[in-house]
Design an enzyme around this catalytic site. Structure first.
Site, PDB file in Angstrom:
ATOM      1  N   GLY A  33       1.007  -1.076   0.473  1.00 14.39           N
ATOM      2  CA  GLY A  33      -0.300  -0.320   0.199  1.00 14.39           C
ATOM      3  C   GLY A  33       1.049   0.672  -0.047  1.00 14.39           C
ATOM      4  N   ASN A  34       0.121   1.790   0.269  1.00 12.30           N
ATOM      5  CA  ASN A  34       0.749   3.698   0.831  1.00 12.30           C
ATOM      6  C   ASN A  34       0.712   4.520   0.928  1.00 12.30           C
ATOM      7  OD1 ASN A  34      -1.084   5.945  -0.804  1.00 12.30           O
ATOM      8  ND2 ASN A  34      -0.750   3.954  -2.517  1.00 12.30           N
ATOM      9  N   ARG A  35       0.688   5.719   1.698  1.00 10.30           N
ATOM     10  CA  ARG A  35       0.456   6.657   2.893  1.00 10.30           C
ATOM     11  C   ARG A  35      -0.679   7.353   2.683  1.00 10.30           C
ATOM     12  NH1 ARG A  35       4.942   9.658   4.834  1.00 10.30           N
ATOM     13  NH2 ARG A  35       3.741   9.949   6.495  1.00 10.30           N
ATOM     14  N   SER A  36      -1.105   7.208   0.447  1.00 11.54           N
ATOM     15  CA  SER A  36      -1.918   8.602   1.352  1.00 11.54           C
ATOM     16  C   SER A  36      -3.997   8.066   2.128  1.00 11.54           C
ATOM     17  CB  SER A  36      -2.627   8.243  -0.054  1.00 11.54           C
ATOM     18  OG  SER A  36      -3.925   8.869  -0.525  1.00 11.54           O
TER      19      SER A  36
END
Ligand code: CTP
Ligand code: CA
Length: 228
Positions: A33-36
């Site tokens: 995933g990513n930190r958005s």
């Protein structure tokens, strides 16, 4: 108008907004995933609704609640986001790609949990490129439709950041690109944002710094002007 009542300058407009970050499954219990957080996209959806637009929010793993009354379609992966946004884009006046889309996904998704004892001391993952959803939307757009992208860059130098934005804009072929710097503390989970908005020729048409709600307002001003 009462004081504080927003202009209804988007009434009758249909706007599709993607928000959040995609998650690409590795096995039944894990993902890349990513930190958005989804904050900027959700504030855009809220502000556009207040200005009279009919909004479809494509929401990928949001960390914040969506205000009541906004039509929301939940997605998990980049491929799910692609199919939902492509669907919703038909007949829309503007599509705003605020979501952070995973550039790669695991080549295979294991049916069972990956076990350490089967892997040893290192584990190599094979990833495959996801489609560029924004470039696809820009290439397929109908006359009069606006396609707006975001560019998340870690480059600290403002001039080099601008060059990266212009190169990205040219690759994507979108009508506007919202350029913002991201880092360990800037961008993703923050309450504030600082952006420059480029038109399709790479010219800075707006700059905004402030809360994500105020930045959303500035982006929508550009959308209103672009729709004519
Ligand atoms: N985007 C997309 N599909 C992808 C990757 C990104 O539609 N597979 C969109 C994002 O929603 C954003 C814009 O493209 O609006 C730019 O995303 P960004 O990650 O900054 O750019 P990339 O083209 O992925 O380039 P890179 O990450 O290598 O800088
Ligand atoms: Ca990317």
């Amino acid at each position: 108008l009462h004081p504080g009542t927003p202009a209804r300058d988007l009434s009758g407009r249909r706007i599709v907004i993607t928000a959040g970050g995609t998650r690409e499954p590795l096995d039944p219990v894990r993902f890349l995933g990513n930190r958005s957080s989804g904050k900027q996209g959700v504030r855009l959806a809220e502000a556009a609704t207040a200005r009279g637009a009919s909004v479809v929010l494509i929401a990928a793993n949001l960390e914040i609640p969506v205000p009541a009354g906004i039509e929301t379609r939940l997605v998990g992966t980049a491929l799910e986001l692609q199919s939902a946004v492509t669907d919703a884009a038909a007949g829309a006046d503007a599509v705003i790609m605020a979501a952070a889309v995973a550039d790669y996904r695991p080549a295979t998704v294991r049916g069972d949990k990956i076990k350490k004892d089967d892997e040893g001391d290192t584990l190599t993952l094979e990833l495959v490129r996801n489609p560029d959803i924004l470039a696809g939307l820009a290439a397929a757009k109908t006359t009069g439709q606006l396609v707006i992208g975001f560019a998340a860059e870690t480059e600290a130098d403002p001039d080099r950041l601008l060059s990266l934005g212009r190169e990205k804009l040219a690759r994507k072929g979108c009508d506007y690109l919202v350029l913002n710097r991201v880092g360990w503390t800037e961008g993703f989970a923050a309450e504030r944002n600082e952006v420059r908005i480029l038109d399709s020729a790479g010219v800075i048409v707006a700059e905004a710094a402030g809360t994500k709600m105020s930045v959303a307002g500035r982006i929508l001003d550009v959308v209103v002007a672009g729709l004519g």
